[in-house]
Design a protein around this motif. Structure first.
Motif, mmCIF file in Angstrom:
data_model
loop_
_atom_site.group_PDB
_atom_site.id
_atom_site.type_symbol
_atom_site.label_atom_id
_atom_site.label_comp_id
_atom_site.label_asym_id
_atom_site.label_seq_id
_atom_site.Cartn_x
_atom_site.Cartn_y
_atom_site.Cartn_z
ATOM 1 N N LEU A 63 0.874 -1.177 0.000
ATOM 2 C CA LEU A 63 0.000 0.000 0.000
ATOM 3 C C LEU A 63 0.905 1.219 0.000
ATOM 4 C CD1 LEU A 63 -3.255 0.387 2.070
ATOM 5 C CD2 LEU A 63 -1.898 2.325 1.351
ATOM 6 N N TYR A 64 0.757 2.052 -1.018
ATOM 7 C CA TYR A 64 1.660 3.187 -1.159
ATOM 8 C C TYR A 64 0.921 4.366 -1.789
ATOM 9 C CZ TYR A 64 1.869 1.316 -5.929
ATOM 10 O OH TYR A 64 1.536 0.846 -7.179
ATOM 11 N N GLU A 65 1.510 5.530 -1.662
ATOM 12 C CA GLU A 65 0.926 6.731 -2.255
ATOM 13 C C GLU A 65 1.341 6.804 -3.711
ATOM 14 O OE1 GLU A 65 0.058 11.380 -0.996
ATOM 15 O OE2 GLU A 65 1.547 10.195 0.096
ATOM 16 N N GLY A 66 0.354 6.965 -4.616
ATOM 17 C CA GLY A 66 0.659 7.013 -6.030
ATOM 18 C C GLY A 66 -0.541 6.673 -6.874
ATOM 19 N N VAL A 67 -0.303 6.442 -8.178
ATOM 20 C CA VAL A 67 -1.371 6.134 -9.138
ATOM 21 C C VAL A 67 -1.025 4.825 -9.845
ATOM 22 C CG1 VAL A 67 -2.603 6.894 -11.198
ATOM 23 C CG2 VAL A 67 -1.884 8.570 -9.481
ATOM 24 N N ALA A 68 -1.981 3.903 -9.896
ATOM 25 C CA ALA A 68 -1.779 2.611 -10.551
ATOM 26 C C ALA A 68 -2.185 2.694 -12.017
ATOM 27 C CB ALA A 68 -2.594 1.530 -9.849
ATOM 28 N N ASP A 69 -1.423 2.016 -12.879
ATOM 29 C CA ASP A 69 -1.747 2.000 -14.310
ATOM 30 C C ASP A 69 -2.850 1.004 -14.633
ATOM 31 O OD1 ASP A 69 0.226 3.890 -14.867
ATOM 32 O OD2 ASP A 69 1.775 2.344 -15.051
ATOM 33 N N ASN A 70 -2.996 -0.009 -13.780
ATOM 34 C CA ASN A 70 -3.909 -1.111 -14.108
ATOM 35 C C ASN A 70 -4.805 -1.467 -12.926
ATOM 36 O OD1 ASN A 70 -1.722 -1.952 -12.623
ATOM 37 N ND2 ASN A 70 -1.537 -3.938 -13.625
ATOM 38 N N ALA A 71 -5.414 -0.455 -12.309
ATOM 39 C CA ALA A 71 -6.280 -0.704 -11.152
ATOM 40 C C ALA A 71 -7.542 -1.452 -11.581
ATOM 41 C CB ALA A 71 -6.659 0.608 -10.476
ATOM 42 N N ASP A 72 -7.953 -2.434 -10.778
ATOM 43 C CA ASP A 72 -9.193 -3.164 -11.047
ATOM 44 C C ASP A 72 -10.412 -2.340 -10.669
ATOM 45 O OD1 ASP A 72 -8.193 -5.942 -11.820
ATOM 46 O OD2 ASP A 72 -7.136 -5.590 -9.936
ATOM 47 N N VAL A 73 -10.280 -1.547 -9.623
ATOM 48 C CA VAL A 73 -11.397 -0.743 -9.140
ATOM 49 C C VAL A 73 -10.840 0.531 -8.529
ATOM 50 C CG1 VAL A 73 -11.409 -1.945 -6.915
ATOM 51 C CG2 VAL A 73 -13.455 -0.724 -7.654
ATOM 52 N N THR A 74 -11.570 1.620 -8.702
ATOM 53 C CA THR A 74 -11.165 2.911 -8.147
ATOM 54 C C THR A 74 -12.216 3.384 -7.159
ATOM 55 O OG1 THR A 74 -9.955 3.533 -10.145
ATOM 56 C CG2 THR A 74 -10.607 5.315 -8.664
ATOM 57 N N MET A 75 -11.760 3.758 -5.968
ATOM 58 C CA MET A 75 -12.658 4.284 -4.937
ATOM 59 C C MET A 75 -12.350 5.765 -4.723
ATOM 60 S SD MET A 75 -12.882 3.410 -0.849
ATOM 61 C CE MET A 75 -13.506 1.762 -1.077
ATOM 62 N N THR A 76 -13.374 6.601 -4.847
ATOM 63 C CA THR A 76 -13.238 8.023 -4.567
ATOM 64 C C THR A 76 -13.996 8.326 -3.283
ATOM 65 O OG1 THR A 76 -13.129 8.499 -6.940
ATOM 66 C CG2 THR A 76 -13.572 10.355 -5.464
ATOM 67 N N ILE A 77 -13.306 8.963 -2.331
ATOM 68 C CA ILE A 77 -13.893 9.163 -1.003
ATOM 69 C C ILE A 77 -13.380 10.455 -0.402
ATOM 70 C CG2 ILE A 77 -12.054 7.817 0.102
ATOM 71 C CD1 ILE A 77 -14.163 6.795 2.094
ATOM 72 N N GLN A 78 -14.210 11.109 0.393
ATOM 73 C CA GLN A 78 -13.789 12.295 1.112
ATOM 74 C C GLN A 78 -12.897 11.867 2.281
ATOM 75 O OE1 GLN A 78 -14.540 15.549 0.396
ATOM 76 N NE2 GLN A 78 -15.720 14.960 -1.415
ATOM 77 N N GLU A 79 -11.874 12.672 2.565
ATOM 78 C CA GLU A 79 -10.977 12.296 3.656
ATOM 79 C C GLU A 79 -11.719 12.220 4.989
ATOM 80 O OE1 GLU A 79 -6.449 13.112 4.598
ATOM 81 O OE2 GLU A 79 -7.650 14.915 4.942
ATOM 82 N N ALA A 80 -12.757 13.038 5.147
ATOM 83 C CA ALA A 80 -13.511 13.029 6.398
ATOM 84 C C ALA A 80 -14.163 11.685 6.670
ATOM 85 C CB ALA A 80 -14.577 14.134 6.374
ATOM 86 N N ASN A 81 -14.405 10.888 5.616
ATOM 87 C CA ASN A 81 -15.048 9.584 5.782
ATOM 88 C C ASN A 81 -14.057 8.427 5.883
ATOM 89 O OD1 ASN A 81 -17.290 10.989 3.518
ATOM 90 N ND2 ASN A 81 -17.866 10.502 5.604
ATOM 91 N N MET A 82 -12.767 8.716 5.717
ATOM 92 C CA MET A 82 -11.772 7.649 5.738
ATOM 93 C C MET A 82 -11.711 6.896 7.070
ATOM 94 S SD MET A 82 -10.332 7.038 2.896
ATOM 95 C CE MET A 82 -9.007 6.044 3.565
ATOM 96 N N PRO A 83 -11.808 7.577 8.229
ATOM 97 C CA PRO A 83 -11.692 6.834 9.498
ATOM 98 C C PRO A 83 -12.715 5.718 9.648
ATOM 99 C CG PRO A 83 -11.467 9.183 9.886
ATOM 100 C CD PRO A 83 -11.897 9.025 8.455
#
Length: 746
Positions: free
Chosen positions: A669-689
């Motif tokens: 698990l790392y910070e960055g962008v994947a070239d071949n992601a199977d699924v992308t999740m978009t979420i507000q940081e406030a909901n991450m916890p």
């Protein structure tokens, strides 16, 4: 102008290519470098007769343009023979356009089995035979483009074309499934529903003759050619095209409504029909059946299911209403007077509720905590909108049935407040309904102050479709004499005074409004009576120290008229629990019953609480949460072995990107962008916890609450449940690290 799309080296089979749409497709592909197998049996519209002339003529046209083409005269019912022609002439197949078709139009009452079977044979089985023959070729080479030709009749139906409509609908479903199966092998499958003056359309008489020129078959071929090109990423699509118009169709499901199975009846379905069939902003589109069923089953498993014409539980249970208010010592003093405090101007203890000049001693009556909850309702009435989305119980039918208020800490002399209201429960009471609203209140820094639970009873508003729960029994009053009794007479203008605290409901001040509602005259606010009861318990058992007051629950049993004497009879069951009831003495009517007050065993440490309210809110960042995920992944390498997926997280607000790679053997698990992601999740940081809180999986709750978006293989997101067993110690450690950083930076 952009670079021309070419098909050099590609081999295309076009069926029914001797005339109309097929001819237009074949000519355009041939002019762009494709080697074309021009298939046409040479039959008439009814599928009768055989002639090579049509196919030969198109082959000649392609060759005249400098292209390559061969003719084929086999029936699509023998599709393997057509493919054999392509292999013999050109050695492979890259493109298949299933275009051939015939008509057998007749009303269903007069339709013969032969007329039914022949249409299915040519349209459906013909497409199957050809596609089945080219499929292994395309899979082996890792490339293919397939087009199915449907029709508006297959989407909408058409009189006299039950056989034809069925076949064309079948092709749509055929292509949808093939698109999934071919995706991994770079085989794209799409469907067109052409609007063109083809031979079939002209013969059917569907379109006026003067429209035919505008809907030439040549206007359809460019879209088909694009869908057949190697650059086109589209697959599984259904497109309407003709006369220059291009559009994509999709299946869409109305939001619908899940009804409680223990109350299902035809009548309940009838009463919810408008909502069941309504398409609006809540309607759902899924790109594949897996997504659709996943969402539907999640809704069926959701505790929020149920509803009727007044309550949409799926919407209301996820709805939130917020309000910000503030008060000062003058507001608190007015409230105290409005609930009968300081009747004796020499009572030093009650003077603390109204003497705002003594800052260090000033007290706020805890029952004042109900006022903001009232404001949520009243603002909704003013705006003409429901207090919560999905909750449309008629306000005029509502009665305040019960009230519960819990203090987390004593109220400060003045504060700015934030209130968040949610629906806790909606209950079926036969011919009536009950709603329970929960309101959490914090100070401006997010420190919790108190909680309200408002139970309203809606007489004559059927509850069918809502949850059925047994009524909660009221606590029994002891058989012995009360431990304390306090009686106070309310003033004739008590309702007018309480109204100044913000509860302007005209029922309590306007004689005409009260009479229209069936009352002789305005009556006192129930929450004013509630305030009297709370104050009486504080005086009798807290030595008039309101800081010891923890919680109160009551049921409103009858109205109070201004001028009534209110008598509160109280019993101390334990050192920290008091039960009570209140009656209007002159009318000998119980107005509050089932009363319970909980008391703190000691005054809370106000200094520490006040300092806590000034601290930075304890909110975890995305970095904190992903640290928890990464630690869990390192401790459980079997997750990567089982999950085999790559998830891209896009965190809004901070605009950061994170990659969860579970395909590299050990997981990372790392910070960055994947070239071949199977699924992308978009979420507000406030909901991450919520994803790393150590509680039950939150993914579905966030998804259906609209707090995160999933794209790609959304079924893969289910594999995040492997993180549901995250130790709470890890979460606590992340919190501690966050706070440590905050202290260090300070």
């Amino acid at each position: 102008m952009s670079q021309e799309l070419r098909f050099d080296g590609k081999v295309a089979i076009v069926t029914g290519a001797g005339n109309g749409l097929g001819r237009a497709h074949a000519l355009l592909l041939g002019s762009r470098g494709a080697k074309v197998v021009v298939n046409d049996l040479g039959v008439n519209l009814q599928g009768v007769g055989v002639s090579s002339a049509a196919a030969d003529a198109v082959v000649a046209e392609i060759k005249a343009m400098g292209g390559e083409a061969v003719a084929d005269y086999n029936s699509v019912a023998e599709g393997e023979k057509i493919v054999a022609t392509a292999l013999e002439a050109f050695g492979t197949v890259d493109i298949l356009i299933n275009n051939a078709g015939i008509l057998r139009d007749v009303s269903f009452a007069k339709m013969t089995e032969e007329q039914w079977d022949l249409i299915q044979e040519i349209h459906v089985k013909g497409a199957f035979k050809l596609t089945h023959a080219v499929w292994p070729i395309m899979r082996e080479k890792g490339y293919g483009r397939i087009i199915m030709t449907a029709s508006g009749a297959g989407i909408f139906g058409n009189f006299g074309q039950c056989n034809y409509s069925t076949a064309k609908s079948g092709l749509i479903g055929f292509a949808k499934s093939l698109a999934f199966e071919g995706a991994s092998k770079n085989i794209r499958v799409n469907t067109i529903a052409p609007i063109a003056a083809s031979r079939l359309v002209i013969a059917s008489g569907i379109l006026p003759e003067d429209v035919h020129a505008k809907l030439a078959s040549e206007h359809v071929a460019p879209l088909v050619s694009w869908l057949c090109h190697e650059e086109c990423p589209e697959t599984g699509g259904l497109f309407e095209v003709g006369g220059g118009f291009h559009a994509k169709y999709r299946w869409e499901r109305s939001q619908g409504r899940v009804l409680h199975t223990d109350t299902l009846s035809p009548e309940l379905v009838r009463e919810n029909w408008e909502r069941i069939t309504q398409f609006d902003e809540h309607s759902v589109h899924q790109s594949n059946g897996g997504e659709g069923f996943q969402e539907l089953f999640s809704r069926l498993d959701s505790p929020a299911k149920g509803g009727n014409q007044y309550v949409d539980m799926e919407v209301a249970s996820n709805a939130v209403s917020t309000l910000e208010t503030e008060y000062n010592q003058t507001d608190a003093a007015l409230y105290a007077l409005a609930v009968g405090a300081a009747k004796d101007p020499l009572d030093e203890t009650e003077l603390l509720y109204i003497n705002e000049f003594k800052d260090e001693e000033f007290r706020v009556l805890p029952t004042m905590a109900v006022l903001p909850a009232t404001q949520v309702f009243l603002q909704a009435i003013k705006s003409g909108k429901p207090s919560l989305e999905g909750l449309e119980l008629p306000f005029a039918n509502g009665l305040h049935g019960e009230q519960y208020t819990e203090m987390y800490r004593p109220l400060p002399p003045a504060a700015k407040l934030k209130h968040t209201m949610r629906l806790k429960q909606a209950i079926d009471k036969g011919r009536s309904s009950v709603s329970i609203l929960a309101v959490e209140t914090t100070d401006e820094n997010g420190v919790p102050l108190y909680y309200n639970e408002i139970t309203s009873f809606y007489a004559g508003v059927p509850g069918a479709g809502l949850e059925k729960v047994p009524s909660v029994a009221l606590p029994e009053l002891p058989a012995r004499a009360p431990d304390a009794v306090i009686a106070e007479q309310t003033d004739i203008n008590q309702a007018l005074l309480y109204r100044l605290c913000g509860d302007w409901n005209p029922m309590h001040v306007d004689p005409d409004y009260a009479k229209a509602a069936g009352y002789d005259k305005p009556f006192l606010h129930g929450l004013c009576t509630f305030g009297y009861a709370g104050r009486h318990v504080i005086k009798a058992f807290c030595n008039n120290d309101s800081r010891l007051f923890k919680s109160i629950r009551v049921r409103f049993a009858s109205i109070v008229m201004p001028g009534d004497t209110l008598e509160t009879r109280m019993w101390r069951e334990t050192p920290t629990r008091v039960v009570f009831e209140m009656r209007a003495v002159e009318r000998d009517v119980v107005v509050l019953k089932g009363g319970v007050v909980e008391i703190f065993d000691k005054v809370p440490d106000l200094a520490s609480l006040t300092n806590a309210s000034k601290e930075e809110p304890k909110t975890l960042t995305a970095h904190d949460v992903f640290s928890v995920y990464k630690a869990h992944l390192q401790a459980h390498p079997e997750i990567a072995a089982e999950a085999q997926m790559i998830m891209q997280f896009v965190v809004k607000n901070r605009e950061s990107n994170w990659v969860l790679d579970l395909k590299n053997g050990k997981g990372d698990l790392y910070e960055g962008v994947a070239d071949n992601a199977d699924v992308t999740m978009t979420i507000q940081e406030a909901n991450m916890p919520e994803l790393a809180s150590g509680e039950e999986p939150q993914l579905q709750k966030l998804f259906f609450g609209g707090k995160l978006k999933l794209t790609g293989d959304t079924m893969a997101s289910k594999k995040l449940e492997a993180f549901a067993s995250i130790d709470k110690q890890l979460y606590a450690a992340a919190t501690a690290e966050r706070l440590a950083k905050a202290v260090t930076s300070a």
